[in-house]
Scaffold this motif. Sequence first.
Motif, PDB file in Angstrom:
ATOM      1  N   THR A 170       0.817  -1.216   0.000  1.00  0.00           N
ATOM      2  CA  THR A 170       0.000   0.000   0.000  1.00  0.00           C
ATOM      3  C   THR A 170       0.846   1.259   0.000  1.00  0.00           C
ATOM      4  O   THR A 170       0.307   2.368   0.042  1.00  0.00           O
ATOM      5  CB  THR A 170      -0.924   0.006   1.232  1.00  0.00           C
ATOM      6  N   GLY A 171       2.174   1.100  -0.022  1.00  0.00           N
ATOM      7  CA  GLY A 171       3.054   2.255  -0.138  1.00  0.00           C
ATOM      8  C   GLY A 171       3.589   2.786   1.170  1.00  0.00           C
ATOM      9  O   GLY A 171       4.456   3.670   1.169  1.00  0.00           O
ATOM     10  N   GLY A 177      11.477  -3.090  13.431  1.00  0.00           N
ATOM     11  CA  GLY A 177      10.805  -4.030  14.335  1.00  0.00           C
ATOM     12  C   GLY A 177       9.514  -4.565  13.748  1.00  0.00           C
ATOM     13  O   GLY A 177       9.215  -5.760  13.858  1.00  0.00           O
ATOM     14  N   ASP A 178       8.718  -3.684  13.126  1.00  0.00           N
ATOM     15  CA  ASP A 178       7.477  -4.137  12.502  1.00  0.00           C
ATOM     16  C   ASP A 178       7.753  -5.094  11.348  1.00  0.00           C
ATOM     17  O   ASP A 178       7.021  -6.065  11.132  1.00  0.00           O
ATOM     18  CB  ASP A 178       6.669  -2.938  11.997  1.00  0.00           C
ATOM     19  N   ALA A 179       8.828  -4.819  10.598  1.00  0.00           N
ATOM     20  CA  ALA A 179       9.188  -5.703   9.487  1.00  0.00           C
ATOM     21  C   ALA A 179       9.566  -7.086   9.993  1.00  0.00           C
ATOM     22  O   ALA A 179       9.142  -8.104   9.433  1.00  0.00           O
ATOM     23  CB  ALA A 179      10.341  -5.097   8.691  1.00  0.00           C
ATOM     24  N   LEU A 180      10.345  -7.148  11.074  1.00  0.00           N
ATOM     25  CA  LEU A 180      10.711  -8.446  11.640  1.00  0.00           C
ATOM     26  C   LEU A 180       9.483  -9.183  12.163  1.00  0.00           C
ATOM     27  O   LEU A 180       9.389 -10.413  12.043  1.00  0.00           O
ATOM     28  CB  LEU A 180      11.727  -8.259  12.770  1.00  0.00           C
ATOM     29  N   ALA A 181       8.535  -8.452  12.743  1.00  0.00           N
ATOM     30  CA  ALA A 181       7.313  -9.084  13.234  1.00  0.00           C
ATOM     31  C   ALA A 181       6.505  -9.669  12.079  1.00  0.00           C
ATOM     32  O   ALA A 181       5.961 -10.780  12.196  1.00  0.00           O
ATOM     33  CB  ALA A 181       6.473  -8.066  14.007  1.00  0.00           C
ATOM     34  N   ARG A 182       6.430  -8.955  10.963  1.00  0.00           N
ATOM     35  CA  ARG A 182       5.708  -9.476   9.794  1.00  0.00           C
ATOM     36  C   ARG A 182       6.398 -10.719   9.244  1.00  0.00           C
ATOM     37  O   ARG A 182       5.735 -11.693   8.865  1.00  0.00           O
ATOM     38  CB  ARG A 182       5.636  -8.396   8.697  1.00  0.00           C
ATOM     39  N   ILE A 183       7.717 -10.711   9.191  1.00  0.00           N
ATOM     40  CA  ILE A 183       8.450 -11.877   8.695  1.00  0.00           C
ATOM     41  C   ILE A 183       8.265 -13.062   9.640  1.00  0.00           C
ATOM     42  O   ILE A 183       8.075 -14.208   9.205  1.00  0.00           O
ATOM     43  CB  ILE A 183       9.942 -11.529   8.525  1.00  0.00           C
ATOM     44  N   GLY A 184       8.326 -12.809  10.953  1.00  0.00           N
ATOM     45  CA  GLY A 184       8.090 -13.881  11.917  1.00  0.00           C
ATOM     46  C   GLY A 184       6.700 -14.473  11.791  1.00  0.00           C
ATOM     47  O   GLY A 184       6.518 -15.698  11.880  1.00  0.00           O
ATOM     48  N   LEU A 185       5.697 -13.616  11.565  1.00  0.00           N
ATOM     49  CA  LEU A 185       4.339 -14.108  11.347  1.00  0.00           C
ATOM     50  C   LEU A 185       4.273 -14.971  10.101  1.00  0.00           C
ATOM     51  O   LEU A 185       3.577 -16.006  10.076  1.00  0.00           O
ATOM     52  CB  LEU A 185       3.375 -12.923  11.226  1.00  0.00           C
ATOM     53  N   SER A 186       4.991 -14.591   9.071  1.00  0.00           N
ATOM     54  CA  SER A 186       5.020 -15.385   7.833  1.00  0.00           C
ATOM     55  C   SER A 186       5.603 -16.770   8.093  1.00  0.00           C
ATOM     56  O   SER A 186       5.086 -17.773   7.586  1.00  0.00           O
ATOM     57  CB  SER A 186       5.851 -14.664   6.768  1.00  0.00           C
ATOM     58  N   THR A 244      -6.114 -23.072  -1.588  1.00  0.00           N
ATOM     59  CA  THR A 244      -6.738 -21.826  -2.053  1.00  0.00           C
ATOM     60  C   THR A 244      -6.435 -20.654  -1.123  1.00  0.00           C
ATOM     61  O   THR A 244      -6.532 -19.500  -1.546  1.00  0.00           O
ATOM     62  CB  THR A 244      -8.261 -22.002  -2.163  1.00  0.00           C
ATOM     63  N   GLY A 245      -6.075 -20.922   0.105  1.00  0.00           N
ATOM     64  CA  GLY A 245      -5.780 -19.839   1.036  1.00  0.00           C
ATOM     65  C   GLY A 245      -4.328 -19.444   1.096  1.00  0.00           C
ATOM     66  O   GLY A 245      -3.960 -18.518   1.839  1.00  0.00           O
ATOM     67  N   TRP A 246      -3.470 -20.116   0.329  1.00  0.00           N
ATOM     68  CA  TRP A 246      -2.043 -19.844   0.427  1.00  0.00           C
ATOM     69  C   TRP A 246      -1.656 -18.489  -0.146  1.00  0.00           C
ATOM     70  O   TRP A 246      -0.597 -17.952   0.197  1.00  0.00           O
ATOM     71  CB  TRP A 246      -1.258 -20.961  -0.251  1.00  0.00           C
ATOM     72  N   THR A 247      -2.472 -17.914  -1.004  1.00  0.00           N
ATOM     73  CA  THR A 247      -2.165 -16.582  -1.531  1.00  0.00           C
ATOM     74  C   THR A 247      -2.334 -15.501  -0.469  1.00  0.00           C
ATOM     75  O   THR A 247      -1.930 -14.351  -0.688  1.00  0.00           O
ATOM     76  CB  THR A 247      -3.069 -16.275  -2.732  1.00  0.00           C
ATOM     77  N   SER A 248      -2.916 -15.855   0.672  1.00  0.00           N
ATOM     78  CA  SER A 248      -3.112 -14.870   1.740  1.00  0.00           C
ATOM     79  C   SER A 248      -1.804 -14.444   2.381  1.00  0.00           C
ATOM     80  O   SER A 248      -1.783 -13.476   3.152  1.00  0.00           O
ATOM     81  CB  SER A 248      -4.042 -15.439   2.819  1.00  0.00           C
ATOM     82  N   LEU A 249      -0.717 -15.135   2.090  1.00  0.00           N
ATOM     83  CA  LEU A 249       0.560 -14.776   2.688  1.00  0.00           C
ATOM     84  C   LEU A 249       0.977 -13.364   2.314  1.00  0.00           C
ATOM     85  O   LEU A 249       1.620 -12.664   3.103  1.00  0.00           O
ATOM     86  CB  LEU A 249       1.644 -15.777   2.251  1.00  0.00           C
ATOM     87  N   THR A 250       0.597 -12.900   1.138  1.00  0.00           N
ATOM     88  CA  THR A 250       0.967 -11.543   0.720  1.00  0.00           C
ATOM     89  C   THR A 250       0.268 -10.471   1.554  1.00  0.00           C
ATOM     90  O   THR A 250       0.657  -9.298   1.485  1.00  0.00           O
ATOM     91  CB  THR A 250       0.625 -11.337  -0.763  1.00  0.00           C
ATOM     92  N   ASP A 251      -0.727 -10.854   2.343  1.00  0.00           N
ATOM     93  CA  ASP A 251      -1.416  -9.871   3.188  1.00  0.00           C
ATOM     94  C   ASP A 251      -0.504  -9.308   4.268  1.00  0.00           C
ATOM     95  O   ASP A 251      -0.784  -8.228   4.806  1.00  0.00           O
ATOM     96  CB  ASP A 251      -2.651 -10.507   3.841  1.00  0.00           C
ATOM     97  N   VAL A 252       0.584 -10.010   4.601  1.00  0.00           N
ATOM     98  CA  VAL A 252       1.507  -9.483   5.607  1.00  0.00           C
ATOM     99  C   VAL A 252       2.261  -8.269   5.079  1.00  0.00           C
ATOM    100  O   VAL A 252       2.897  -7.543   5.855  1.00  0.00           O
ATOM    101  CB  VAL A 252       2.504 -10.569   6.062  1.00  0.00           C
ATOM    102  N   LEU A 253       2.194  -8.035   3.766  1.00  0.00           N
ATOM    103  CA  LEU A 253       2.871  -6.889   3.164  1.00  0.00           C
ATOM    104  C   LEU A 253       1.917  -5.726   2.933  1.00  0.00           C
ATOM    105  O   LEU A 253       2.243  -4.799   2.191  1.00  0.00           O
ATOM    106  CB  LEU A 253       3.511  -7.298   1.829  1.00  0.00           C
ATOM    107  N   ARG A 254       0.773  -5.761   3.564  1.00  0.00           N
ATOM    108  CA  ARG A 254      -0.196  -4.668   3.449  1.00  0.00           C
ATOM    109  C   ARG A 254      -0.292  -3.943   4.787  1.00  0.00           C
ATOM    110  O   ARG A 254      -0.064  -4.512   5.845  1.00  0.00           O
ATOM    111  CB  ARG A 254      -1.567  -5.197   3.024  1.00  0.00           C
ATOM    112  N   ASP A 255      -0.654  -2.675   4.705  1.00  0.00           N
ATOM    113  CA  ASP A 255      -0.804  -1.875   5.913  1.00  0.00           C
ATOM    114  C   ASP A 255      -2.020  -0.949   5.758  1.00  0.00           C
ATOM    115  O   ASP A 255      -2.022  -0.091   4.871  1.00  0.00           O
ATOM    116  CB  ASP A 255       0.462  -1.048   6.147  1.00  0.00           C
ATOM    117  N   PRO A 256      -3.027  -1.172   6.601  1.00  0.00           N
ATOM    118  CA  PRO A 256      -3.128  -2.153   7.685  1.00  0.00           C
ATOM    119  C   PRO A 256      -3.269  -3.573   7.134  1.00  0.00           C
ATOM    120  O   PRO A 256      -3.762  -3.779   6.030  1.00  0.00           O
ATOM    121  CB  PRO A 256      -4.382  -1.718   8.442  1.00  0.00           C
ATOM    122  N   MET A 257      -2.825  -4.540   7.939  1.00  0.00           N
ATOM    123  CA  MET A 257      -2.791  -5.924   7.485  1.00  0.00           C
ATOM    124  C   MET A 257      -4.161  -6.579   7.654  1.00  0.00           C
ATOM    125  O   MET A 257      -4.685  -6.630   8.777  1.00  0.00           O
ATOM    126  CB  MET A 257      -1.746  -6.708   8.284  1.00  0.00           C
TER     127      MET A 257
END
Length: 289
Positions: A170-171, A177-186, A244-257
Amino acid sequence: MTAAVVARPALDRPVRAPLGRLLVSELRWILRRPRTIIAIVLLSLVPVLIGVGTVIAGNANAGPGGDGPGSLFTILIGNGFVLPVLSLTLLLAMLLPLLGAMSAADALAGESNHGTLRGLLIAPVSRARLLGVKAFGVGTVVFIATAAVALVGLVTGVILVGTDGLITLTGNTLSFGDALARIGLSVVWVTFQVWAVAAIALAVSAFTEHPLVVMAATLAGALVFAILTVIPQLDWMQPYLLTTGWTSLTDVLRDPMPWDGLIDSTLKAACYLLIGLSVAYARLSTKDG
């Protein structure tokens, strides 16, 4: 005489192996297999290849004409924190589930093929504990591989691609820290999805002595799921398909998630995980060798 009589019941009780020793022994056995180490190393090289290719492509497309679609590969240029998520997205399509299937095949079918499963079945360990130990070993291998891919992707992205923070789809730019948290969630989310596949493979492994059958059945299932997702007349089946739900992984790269897709996929994976382990236990409880 009295001492002998008193000690007799203690000797008649079955001796149960400590759970911790069983888990450590299983991990030691799994991590000593060359194919397991080779598979983890090869998967960890994928982020490096993607990072090198991104650097080359970025240099080649540098300039006014280097615009591209807003995809993961496009935002990866100059945004190294995206590389772990991109690598996990690509590997989740086939190679990580294949690793889970390979580990599940070795856990039961491989043991049965080598004749060692019979010895485990007659050991002073319940069938539920035996399945739990095997599932623990498979799950640990999957987690190690997923974490290794993410770690190598993070280091490679920072070194080769560079980053000033995680630029979302979303730009917006997130902090370190937030980036590491998103990667850990992934990592956690992808691991759980692969666990679901491995549980189904473990159920298949309980019915056969041939590990290749388990891997072939897993690949065939993945192909069938992929075909079912592209047939419009079968849209009603898509909510029940794990992939079918595996494409949801890209949602961690959105803000708000957005959480809906991630939660729905997690619940779906939990159902597959429960079904796979239940079938494996039902078969293992009646298996003699």
